[in-house]
Design a protein around this motif. Structure first.
Motif: not given
Length: 509
Positions: A68-73, A187-197, A199-210
């Motif tokens: 998830m480093v591309a989003i986190i950075r 591959f697990l964390m990008p899948l979880i991240y996609s699910g969180m995206v 769940g948060t209605e597209g808020r990518i900076y919140s999704a990686w935290r969740w």
């Protein structure tokens, strides 16, 4: 010879204790003679599964940031040096933790050690949700990385549960399946991240935290399971065995000194730094390398990067199996040759991966072959480690495990932090260094078994190495070396074939 009162009391107490019964074949130390990965028999195989699951969870969380480093950075506005520092923190902090874990295993047992570390590192996973800058990101990765010290407990535990005929494959499989977490998380964390995206209605900076809540929960559940479903030794847990007098209450300082004076340990510290240390390094950089070098999307880069860690599913076991097979044919010298061959080939394939920078397909091919050799080298390493010492096995396992993290720190600092060094160049330079450091396998020599190029002395016994060298005469008279005598009896097959007990009896006949 007259025994001292302490020895008489110890022997009388042990004689009065009802010995446990097992559903699988065991040796005189009650260690399992074989590994069945589909079995959950207690305590051997139940502890096997608890050990690899605990280590697996720590790997998933430690390298959860990499895919998830591309989003986190972007969110935290991190520079390449910031990411390099955080990557270093994730693998450097656990160096001291692994050394300490070795003494913890010797003194209170692997079950407590593994469980407590998982529970203590869980809060750092949850706190990642509140990070707002580079400093907070580094601190959380440092705290989560401490979980990698579970490796020492994992390997110590398996060395106590399985005997010399299968200790290589047992250690390798438990660690390999644990290391598998480094591939699964890609591959697990990008899948979880996609699910969180979603769940948060597209808020990518919140999704990686969740997304980081999931590794935190995994730490919590695994820590509790290890505590209640595992057992320290075949005969029982440390507390019971200490109370009954069946197990020596070790002095932490004494075992530290005993381990540190063994030069073989330091050779293995260095060599393990360039197999396990290389794996940690690649887990940190490979997803980002594929993303930047070949302009892939986040999920594709993470999925391809996961191929590196997924080789742990079988490759580390292959190294342990090869070590055990070579031991049957050639004794300890066969184990040492297996380690040197696997790790040297690892270095060569690492260089080829760097050279293949212009072709994605060729890069992936060499990455997979490189990964297989990395994992096999790790398995072959822990085919040797259980025989370096008996009394200070926890300490030695701790230092060698810490060497793996130290190797990752060195490689990250040398090749993947300086913006002037391209990532593909760093991969090539790392390959050259692997080949050089692996030469330290050559001076590892056991007086009774030999080394790669020198045979052992048939007049030197296992008792000379494991008992007379590690226990004083008073300790021997008190009966403290009795459990080690059983170990000596069970590892005589590490001699050259012509000097083994069966061969000697045939010669006399």
């Amino acid at each position: 010879t007259r025994q001292q009162p302490a020895a008489l009391v110890r022997n009388a107490t042990m004689a009065a204790i009802v010995q446990p019964t097992f559903t699988i074949p065991v040796d005189s130390e009650n260690k399992a003679k074989s590994l069945n990965i589909f079995s959950f028999s207690f305590p051997h195989h139940a502890s096997f599964h608890m050990s690899w699951i605990g280590f697996f969870v720590s790997f998933v969380s430690t390298f959860a940031a990499a895919p998830m480093v591309a989003i986190i950075r972007e969110d935290l506005e991190l520079t390449k040096p910031n990411l390099g520092d955080a990557g270093l923190a994730a693998v450097t902090g656990t160096i001291i933790a692994r050394v300490i874990m070795g003494s913890v295993c010797d003194v209170v047992g692997p079950r407590y050690g593994l469980s407590i570390v998982l529970l203590l590192s869980a809060p750092f996973c949850f706190c990642m949700s509140y990070v707002t800058d580079a400093a907070g990101f580094l601190i959380c990765r440092l705290g989560i990385g401490l979980g990698l010290s579970t490796f020492v407990a994992c390997q110590f535990w398996m060395s106590c549960m399985f005997n010399g005929k299968c200790v290589g494959i047992a250690n390798a499989t438990a660690a390999g399946w644990g290391n598998l977490g480094g591939g699964v998380t890609q591959f697990l964390m990008p899948l979880i991240y996609s699910g969180m995206v979603a769940g948060t209605e597209g808020r990518i900076y919140s999704a990686w935290r969740w997304a980081y809540i999931v590794p935190g929960l995994m730490h919590t559940f695994a820590g509790v399971a290890v505590m209640f479903l595992g057992q320290d030794l075949p005969d029982g847990n440390y507390k019971l065995l200490h109370t009954s007098g069946q197990l020596e209450k070790k002095d932490a300082f004494q075992t530290q000194m005993l381990g540190c004076k063994n030069y073989r340990m330091w050779c293995m510290v260095a060599t393990y730094g360039f197999c396990f240390g290389v794996e940690l390094t690649m887990n940190n950089i490979v997803a980002g390398y594929l993303y930047d070098q070949f302009e892939l999307d986040l999920v594709t880069a993470g999925t391809l990067a996961s191929c590196y860690g997924l080789m742990n599913l079988f490759a580390r076991s292959l190294g342990g199996l090869a070590s055990d097979f070579a031991s049957v044919k050639f004794g300890m010298r066969g184990r040492l040759w297996t380690l040197w061959l696997c790790q040297t080939l690892e270095g060569v394939l690492c260089i080829f991966m760097g050279l293949a920078r212009n072709s994605l397909a060729t890069t992936i091919l060499f990455m997979v072959l490189f990964s297989i050799c990395v994992q096999a080298s790790e398995g072959a390493s822990y085919g040797v480690v259980p025989f370096l010492t008996r009394r200070a096995l926890g300490v030695v396992s701790g230092y060698i495990g810490a060497g793996g993290n130290a190797g990752a720190t060195i490689n990250m600092a040398l090749w993947f932090k300086d913006p002037k060094i391209e990532t593909y160049e760093g991969i090539m330079y790392m390959g050259y260094l692997i080949i050089c450091v692996t030469l330290l396998v050559i001076p590892i020599h056991f007086p009774m078994w030999g080394s790669m190029f020198l045979p052992g002395d048939p007049t030197v016994t296992e008792e000379d190495y494991y008992i007379k060298k590690e226990f004083s005469e008073e300790e021997i008279k008190e009966g403290l070396a009795v459990p080690v005598q059983k170990f000596c009896d069970n590892c005589r097959d590490e001699r050259a074939p012509q000097h083994r007990p069966a061969a000697a009896e045939e010669s006399k006949a």
